[in-house]
Design a protein around this motif. Structure first.
Motif, PDB file in Angstrom:
ATOM      1  N   CYS A  24      60.041  48.929  86.601  1.00 52.65           N
ATOM      2  CA  CYS A  24      61.438  49.149  86.275  1.00 52.65           C
ATOM      3  C   CYS A  24      61.847  50.520  86.543  1.00 52.65           C
ATOM      4  CB  CYS A  24      61.670  48.600  84.806  1.00 52.65           C
ATOM      5  SG  CYS A  24      61.565  46.771  84.778  1.00 52.65           S
ATOM      6  N   PHE A  25      60.825  51.444  85.700  1.00 50.51           N
ATOM      7  CA  PHE A  25      61.030  52.753  85.578  1.00 50.51           C
ATOM      8  C   PHE A  25      61.369  53.641  86.931  1.00 50.51           C
ATOM      9  CE2 PHE A  25      59.939  57.259  85.654  1.00 50.51           C
ATOM     10  CZ  PHE A  25      60.746  57.862  84.690  1.00 50.51           C
ATOM     11  N   ARG A  26      60.502  53.232  87.959  1.00 49.59           N
ATOM     12  CA  ARG A  26      60.233  53.334  89.235  1.00 49.59           C
ATOM     13  C   ARG A  26      61.526  53.019  89.937  1.00 49.59           C
ATOM     14  NH1 ARG A  26      56.491  51.018  93.458  1.00 49.59           N
ATOM     15  NH2 ARG A  26      57.418  51.989  95.630  1.00 49.59           N
ATOM     16  N   SER A  27      61.907  51.647  89.835  1.00 56.27           N
ATOM     17  CA  SER A  27      63.031  51.279  90.530  1.00 56.27           C
ATOM     18  C   SER A  27      64.463  52.050  89.921  1.00 56.27           C
ATOM     19  CB  SER A  27      63.273  49.703  90.117  1.00 56.27           C
ATOM     20  OG  SER A  27      62.323  49.151  90.678  1.00 56.27           O
ATOM     21  N   ILE A  28      64.611  52.154  88.872  1.00 58.34           N
ATOM     22  CA  ILE A  28      65.841  52.741  88.337  1.00 58.34           C
ATOM     23  C   ILE A  28      65.620  54.285  88.810  1.00 58.34           C
ATOM     24  CG2 ILE A  28      66.792  53.942  86.256  1.00 58.34           C
ATOM     25  CD1 ILE A  28      65.965  51.362  84.937  1.00 58.34           C
ATOM     26  N   PHE A  29      64.596  54.839  88.762  1.00 55.57           N
ATOM     27  CA  PHE A  29      64.500  56.410  89.426  1.00 55.57           C
ATOM     28  C   PHE A  29      64.863  56.382  90.903  1.00 55.57           C
ATOM     29  CE2 PHE A  29      62.059  59.844  91.061  1.00 55.57           C
ATOM     30  CZ  PHE A  29      62.693  60.946  90.331  1.00 55.57           C
ATOM     31  N   SER A  30      64.477  55.555  91.537  1.00 50.43           N
ATOM     32  CA  SER A  30      64.707  55.445  93.018  1.00 50.43           C
ATOM     33  C   SER A  30      66.210  55.275  93.340  1.00 50.43           C
ATOM     34  CB  SER A  30      63.927  54.182  93.829  1.00 50.43           C
ATOM     35  OG  SER A  30      62.704  54.532  93.475  1.00 50.43           O
ATOM     36  N   VAL A  31      66.838  54.448  92.338  1.00 52.09           N
ATOM     37  CA  VAL A  31      68.088  54.225  92.705  1.00 52.09           C
ATOM     38  C   VAL A  31      68.900  55.481  92.310  1.00 52.09           C
ATOM     39  CG1 VAL A  31      70.303  53.052  91.557  1.00 52.09           C
ATOM     40  CG2 VAL A  31      68.420  51.801  92.504  1.00 52.09           C
ATOM     41  N   ILE A  32      68.450  56.125  90.943  1.00 52.73           N
ATOM     42  CA  ILE A  32      69.164  57.466  90.983  1.00 52.73           C
ATOM     43  C   ILE A  32      69.221  58.592  91.933  1.00 52.73           C
ATOM     44  CG2 ILE A  32      68.978  59.306  89.186  1.00 52.73           C
ATOM     45  CD1 ILE A  32      68.513  57.321  87.043  1.00 52.73           C
ATOM     46  N   THR A  33      67.889  58.528  92.328  1.00 59.41           N
ATOM     47  CA  THR A  33      67.356  59.631  93.515  1.00 59.41           C
ATOM     48  C   THR A  33      68.431  59.379  94.738  1.00 59.41           C
ATOM     49  OG1 THR A  33      65.319  59.721  92.646  1.00 59.41           O
ATOM     50  CG2 THR A  33      65.633  60.679  94.827  1.00 59.41           C
ATOM     51  N   PHE A  34      68.398  57.770  95.007  1.00 56.88           N
ATOM     52  CA  PHE A  34      69.314  57.645  96.288  1.00 56.88           C
ATOM     53  C   PHE A  34      70.469  58.117  95.887  1.00 56.88           C
ATOM     54  CE2 PHE A  34      71.770  54.614  98.537  1.00 56.88           C
ATOM     55  CZ  PHE A  34      71.449  54.890  99.749  1.00 56.88           C
ATOM     56  N   SER A  35      71.157  57.714  94.910  1.00 55.33           N
ATOM     57  CA  SER A  35      72.865  57.880  94.545  1.00 55.33           C
ATOM     58  C   SER A  35      73.066  59.630  94.635  1.00 55.33           C
ATOM     59  CB  SER A  35      73.013  57.483  93.229  1.00 55.33           C
ATOM     60  OG  SER A  35      72.816  55.968  93.254  1.00 55.33           O
ATOM     61  N   PHE A  36      71.967  60.359  93.995  1.00 60.81           N
ATOM     62  CA  PHE A  36      72.109  61.616  93.916  1.00 60.81           C
ATOM     63  C   PHE A  36      72.102  62.223  95.519  1.00 60.81           C
ATOM     64  CE2 PHE A  36      70.305  65.945  93.996  1.00 60.81           C
ATOM     65  CZ  PHE A  36      71.248  66.589  92.872  1.00 60.81           C
ATOM     66  N   THR A  37      71.138  61.849  96.376  1.00 60.95           N
ATOM     67  CA  THR A  37      70.744  62.222  97.719  1.00 60.95           C
ATOM     68  C   THR A  37      72.177  61.840  98.600  1.00 60.95           C
ATOM     69  OG1 THR A  37      68.567  61.929  97.434  1.00 60.95           O
ATOM     70  CG2 THR A  37      69.436  62.427  99.487  1.00 60.95           C
ATOM     71  N   SER A  38      72.655  60.747  98.477  1.00 60.63           N
ATOM     72  CA  SER A  38      74.065  60.040  99.071  1.00 60.63           C
ATOM     73  C   SER A  38      75.067  61.023  98.515  1.00 60.63           C
ATOM     74  CB  SER A  38      74.116  58.829  98.745  1.00 60.63           C
ATOM     75  OG  SER A  38      73.181  58.080  99.132  1.00 60.63           O
ATOM     76  N   SER A  39      75.395  61.203  97.345  1.00 54.63           N
ATOM     77  CA  SER A  39      76.318  62.204  96.789  1.00 54.63           C
ATOM     78  C   SER A  39      76.170  63.625  97.364  1.00 54.63           C
ATOM     79  CB  SER A  39      76.283  62.229  95.370  1.00 54.63           C
ATOM     80  OG  SER A  39      77.272  63.101  94.916  1.00 54.63           O
ATOM     81  N   VAL A  40      75.116  64.230  97.418  1.00 52.89           N
ATOM     82  CA  VAL A  40      74.886  65.612  97.941  1.00 52.89           C
ATOM     83  C   VAL A  40      75.133  65.389  99.334  1.00 52.89           C
ATOM     84  CG1 VAL A  40      73.222  67.213  98.614  1.00 52.89           C
ATOM     85  CG2 VAL A  40      73.121  66.366  96.323  1.00 52.89           C
ATOM     86  N   PHE A  41      74.630  64.586 100.132  1.00 55.00           N
ATOM     87  CA  PHE A  41      75.049  64.591 101.516  1.00 55.00           C
ATOM     88  C   PHE A  41      76.467  64.278 101.773  1.00 55.00           C
ATOM     89  CE2 PHE A  41      75.854  61.715 105.494  1.00 55.00           C
ATOM     90  CZ  PHE A  41      75.301  62.735 106.415  1.00 55.00           C
ATOM     91  N   ALA A  42      77.132  63.485 100.959  1.00 59.00           N
ATOM     92  CA  ALA A  42      78.547  63.186 101.100  1.00 59.00           C
ATOM     93  C   ALA A  42      79.276  64.429 100.935  1.00 59.00           C
ATOM     94  CB  ALA A  42      79.150  62.184 100.314  1.00 59.00           C
ATOM     95  N   GLN A  43      78.865  65.255  99.879  1.00 59.58           N
ATOM     96  CA  GLN A  43      79.525  66.551  99.569  1.00 59.58           C
ATOM     97  C   GLN A  43      79.427  67.571 100.537  1.00 59.58           C
ATOM     98  OE1 GLN A  43      77.796  67.469  95.833  1.00 59.58           O
ATOM     99  NE2 GLN A  43      79.370  66.339  94.567  1.00 59.58           N
ATOM    100  N   GLN A  44      78.105  67.765 101.189  1.00 56.51           N
ATOM    101  CA  GLN A  44      78.088  68.522 102.481  1.00 56.51           C
ATOM    102  C   GLN A  44      78.716  68.122 103.519  1.00 56.51           C
ATOM    103  OE1 GLN A  44      73.667  68.118 102.956  1.00 56.51           O
ATOM    104  NE2 GLN A  44      73.354  69.875 101.598  1.00 56.51           N
ATOM    105  N   PHE A  45      78.945  66.964 103.754  1.00 54.02           N
ATOM    106  CA  PHE A  45      79.744  66.602 104.898  1.00 54.02           C
ATOM    107  C   PHE A  45      81.170  66.801 104.687  1.00 54.02           C
ATOM    108  CE2 PHE A  45      82.279  63.154 106.950  1.00 54.02           C
ATOM    109  CZ  PHE A  45      81.798  63.279 108.369  1.00 54.02           C
ATOM    110  N   ASP A  46      81.670  66.655 103.413  1.00 51.52           N
ATOM    111  CA  ASP A  46      83.071  66.806 103.222  1.00 51.52           C
ATOM    112  C   ASP A  46      83.512  68.301 103.378  1.00 51.52           C
ATOM    113  OD1 ASP A  46      83.630  64.128 102.577  1.00 51.52           O
ATOM    114  OD2 ASP A  46      83.519  64.447 100.460  1.00 51.52           O
ATOM    115  N   GLN A  47      82.430  69.178 102.808  1.00 54.15           N
ATOM    116  CA  GLN A  47      82.563  70.580 102.792  1.00 54.15           C
ATOM    117  C   GLN A  47      82.842  70.924 104.580  1.00 54.15           C
ATOM    118  OE1 GLN A  47      79.431  72.210 100.667  1.00 54.15           O
ATOM    119  NE2 GLN A  47      80.646  72.018  98.975  1.00 54.15           N
TER     120      GLN A  47
END
Length: 147
Positions: free
Chosen positions: A13-36
């Motif tokens: 469960c911890f690993r799954s939650i950590f993967s979701v948070i990491t993926f969300s953060f990575t997606s968010s960073v990528f989206a911000q870079q794209f927007d910039q």
């Protein structure tokens, strides 16, 4: 359920939650870079458009001053077109035909060749019979065409 099973379940469960948070953060960073990157590109395009606009405005002003032309004539000499400017497809030369949207030198020459081979156009819709001139180009220029 044994302690090992419970521990494994918690770890999973911890690993799954950590993967979701990491993926969300990575997606968010990528989206911000794209927007910039998009905003930087958009600023560059706007600056380029302004440079082009000021160059064309400067050229038309020079034409009015140096040749004492009417503003409408000045626009025609700089390649700008007014809404009321029409192109006579039976009499236009290569440069005049190139003022039409989507018509470059090759298509302008094809129009002239068609005219020489088949005679004058009887109606503007006949322009679609020229090789390279399709419905799309015809519709873009329909209001500018004249016989």
């Amino acid at each position: 359920m044994t302690t090992d099973h419970l521990l494994y379940l918690c770890f999973w469960c911890f690993r799954s939650i950590f993967s979701v948070i990491t993926f969300s953060f990575t997606s968010s960073v990528f989206a911000q870079q794209f927007d910039q990157q998009y905003l930087i590109w958009k600023q560059q395009q706007n600056a380029h458009d302004l440079r082009l606009e000021s160059t064309l405005t400067h050229q038309s002003a020079e034409a009015v001053i140096s040749k004492k032309l009417e503003p409408k004539q000045a626009l025609a000499t700089t390649g700008l077109s007014t809404a009321s400017e029409r192109v006579n497809i039976n009499q236009a030369n290569v440069q005049q035909l190139q003022k039409l949207k989507g018509v470059g030198e090759k298509k302008a020459l094809a129009i002239i060749e068609y005219r020489q081979q088949y005679g004058s156009f009887k109606h503007i819709e006949q322009l679609k019979q020229v090789k390279g001139i399709g419905e799309s180009i015809f519709l873009k220029n329909q209001t500018q065409l004249a016989l």
